[in-house]
Design an enzyme around this catalytic site. Structure first.
Site, PDB file in Angstrom:
ATOM      1  N   LEU A 200      34.535 -68.634  30.673  1.00 26.44           N
ATOM      2  CA  LEU A 200      34.904 -67.982  31.946  1.00 26.44           C
ATOM      3  C   LEU A 200      36.331 -67.476  31.813  1.00 26.44           C
ATOM      4  CD1 LEU A 200      33.741 -70.754  34.463  1.00 26.44           C
ATOM      5  CD2 LEU A 200      32.630 -68.531  34.139  1.00 26.44           C
ATOM      6  N   HIS A 201      36.556 -66.207  32.095  1.00 25.42           N
ATOM      7  CA  HIS A 201      37.944 -65.748  32.049  1.00 25.42           C
ATOM      8  C   HIS A 201      38.253 -64.619  33.030  1.00 25.42           C
ATOM      9  CE1 HIS A 201      36.285 -62.489  29.608  1.00 25.42           C
ATOM     10  NE2 HIS A 201      37.353 -61.810  29.967  1.00 25.42           N
ATOM     11  N   ARG A 202      37.217 -64.076  33.717  1.00 27.59           N
ATOM     12  CA  ARG A 202      37.500 -62.920  34.588  1.00 27.59           C
ATOM     13  C   ARG A 202      38.393 -63.350  35.734  1.00 27.59           C
ATOM     14  NH1 ARG A 202      35.855 -58.491  32.857  1.00 27.59           N
ATOM     15  NH2 ARG A 202      34.402 -58.858  31.178  1.00 27.59           N
ATOM     16  N   ASP A 277      31.110 -65.204  31.924  1.00 26.49           N
ATOM     17  CA  ASP A 277      31.386 -63.985  32.686  1.00 26.49           C
ATOM     18  C   ASP A 277      31.889 -62.881  31.756  1.00 26.49           C
ATOM     19  OD1 ASP A 277      33.950 -64.877  32.150  1.00 26.49           O
ATOM     20  OD2 ASP A 277      34.555 -65.087  34.245  1.00 26.49           O
TER      21      ASP A 277
END
Ligand code: UD1
Length: 373
Positions: A200-202, A277
């Site tokens: 997850l990084h957005r 994501d």
């Protein structure tokens, strides 16, 4: 012909590597590699150059982190003198990061032809910084190298002249095809036999701290059913620190630093499912036939849903948990590599097709390639 490549962030490196290789031994072609330094850590940058055998950049612009405007502006300011010195015929830009749009903008003002590798993808969600970068880069580019038919359709719909569109396939899959045989030997020691892999990084996910805290709680709950491995992007790491660290999660949810390409590919290949994501991971899991739950409301890669293994689960924690449980129920518990899924032109030769198109256009490019003024 002189081709200058601009890369900046982790997802650019696996896309540029095969194009650099495809053009490498051509005596008619000179190549310059510029790293903007948008990603600068060993774990986000250097290790990818090493594993993907990307040559050392001729220039590192060392722009680092900053707001979108700062980062984009720094790339523009630092790149302009490089382009003036090197005078390339064509500049290739990759993907949808800030470095991509910054380079395309500088080139178009200097009258240098731009080729956009991975053109035409659209989430139709302008709240995503990457969507803005994609829209503008495509408008400014002379060569639009698309991975799939939906990319062509999006560009035609936006009024792009069809002569600029070249459907070449997926360069990221070129890298995957080449390196998959090396990946198994990099399977990280101590990995449990069955597991879910999470990234997850957005900003829309990880900068929303209450949501990130609840997502972590959901992953902790799910890890009682299936071990969870979560290599954490630096942006996410900062947010986890804001939440007070990760020590409370328990040993079935394994949080670790970002992984190198081969180790991550080995983990993807054998994962029971991937929860992410990311954009590129939706494509890699589709190619690998591994179920993917995408924690977003939309995707710029619809082919991974229509032809592949991807499901959009939004930012709805109940839905994420239900979809993960349903994959778990439907799969044998032993984790074996899946059969690759066939998508047209996702075959390992996209970069060769790009090289062929550039060679065909070389005379034209060099005549037009310098300053327009
Ligand atoms: C960028 C891209 C995104 C891509 C992602 C993949 C844009 C708008 N976003 O997002 O499209 O999917 O990369 O990784 O270009 N940081 C480090 N070390 C690094 C790199 C970054 O610590 O090597 C830190 C930065 O200091 C910053 C944060 O991570 O605090 C975010 O980095 P940034 O380059 O702003 O964007 P990403 O979130 O990585």
């Amino acid at each position: 012909m002189h081709i200058l490549h601009v890369v900046g962030a982790r997802p650019n490196f696996m896309k540029a590597a095969p194009v650099l290789r495809a053009l490498k031994n051509d005596p008619e072609i000179d190549q310059t590699l510029v790293h903007t330094g948008q990603h600068y850590d060993i774990s986000m940058s250097d290790v990818f150059f090493e594993q993907l055998e990307i040559p050392q950049p001729h220039f590192n612009l060392a722009v680092g982190a900053g707001s979108h405007a700062e980062q984009t502006a720094r790339v523009m300011l630092a790149l302009e003198p490089v382009l003036e010195e090197r005078k390339p015929d064509v500049v290739l830009v990759y993907g949808d990061v800030n470095s991509t749009v910054a380079a395309a903008l500088v080139c178009s003002k200097l009258g240098i032809r731009v080729g956009h590798v991975e053109a035409g993808l659209r989430s139709h969600d302008r709240t995503m910084p990457e969507e803005i970068n994609r829209l503008l880069t495509d408008q400014l580019s002379d060569f639009l190298f698309t991975p799939s038919a939906d990319g062509d359709e999006n560009l035609l719909h936006e009024g792009v002249d069809s002569t600029r569109i070249h459907r070449v396939g997926n360069v990221m899959i070129d890298t995957l095809v080449r390196l998959l045989p090396c990946a198994d030997s990099r399977f990280p020691a101590g990995t449990p036999p069955v597991y879910a892999l999470v990234t997850l990084h957005r900003p829309s996910n990880v900068d929303d701290l209450p949501w990130l805290r609840d997502m972590l709680a959901t992953l902790t709950d799910f890890s009682r059913e299936l071990r969870v491995i979560f290599p954490v992007h630096p942006r996410t790491q900062l947010r986890l620190q804001d939440l007070g660290g990760t020590r409370r999660q328990g040993e079935r949810l394994v949080i670790m630093p970002p992984l190198p390409y081969l180790e991550f590919l080995a983990l993807q290949r054998r994962a029971t499912m991937v929860i992410t994501d990311s954009g590129g991971i939706q494509e890699e899991t589709t190619f690998l036939g591994v179920p993917c739950l995408t924690v977003r409301e939309n995707t710029e890669r619809p082919i991974t849903i229509t032809h592949g293994t991807n499901q959009l689960v939004g930012r709805d924690l109940k839905r994420i948990l239900a979809a993960a449980m349903s994959i778990l129920d439907s799969k044998a518990k032993a984790s074996e590599p899946q059969q690759p899924v066939h998508i047209p032109l996702w075959d390992g030769y996209a970069a060769e097709r790009i090289a062929a198109i550039l060679r065909r256009n070389s005379t034209f490019s060099s005549r037009q390639g310098l300053r327009r003024n």
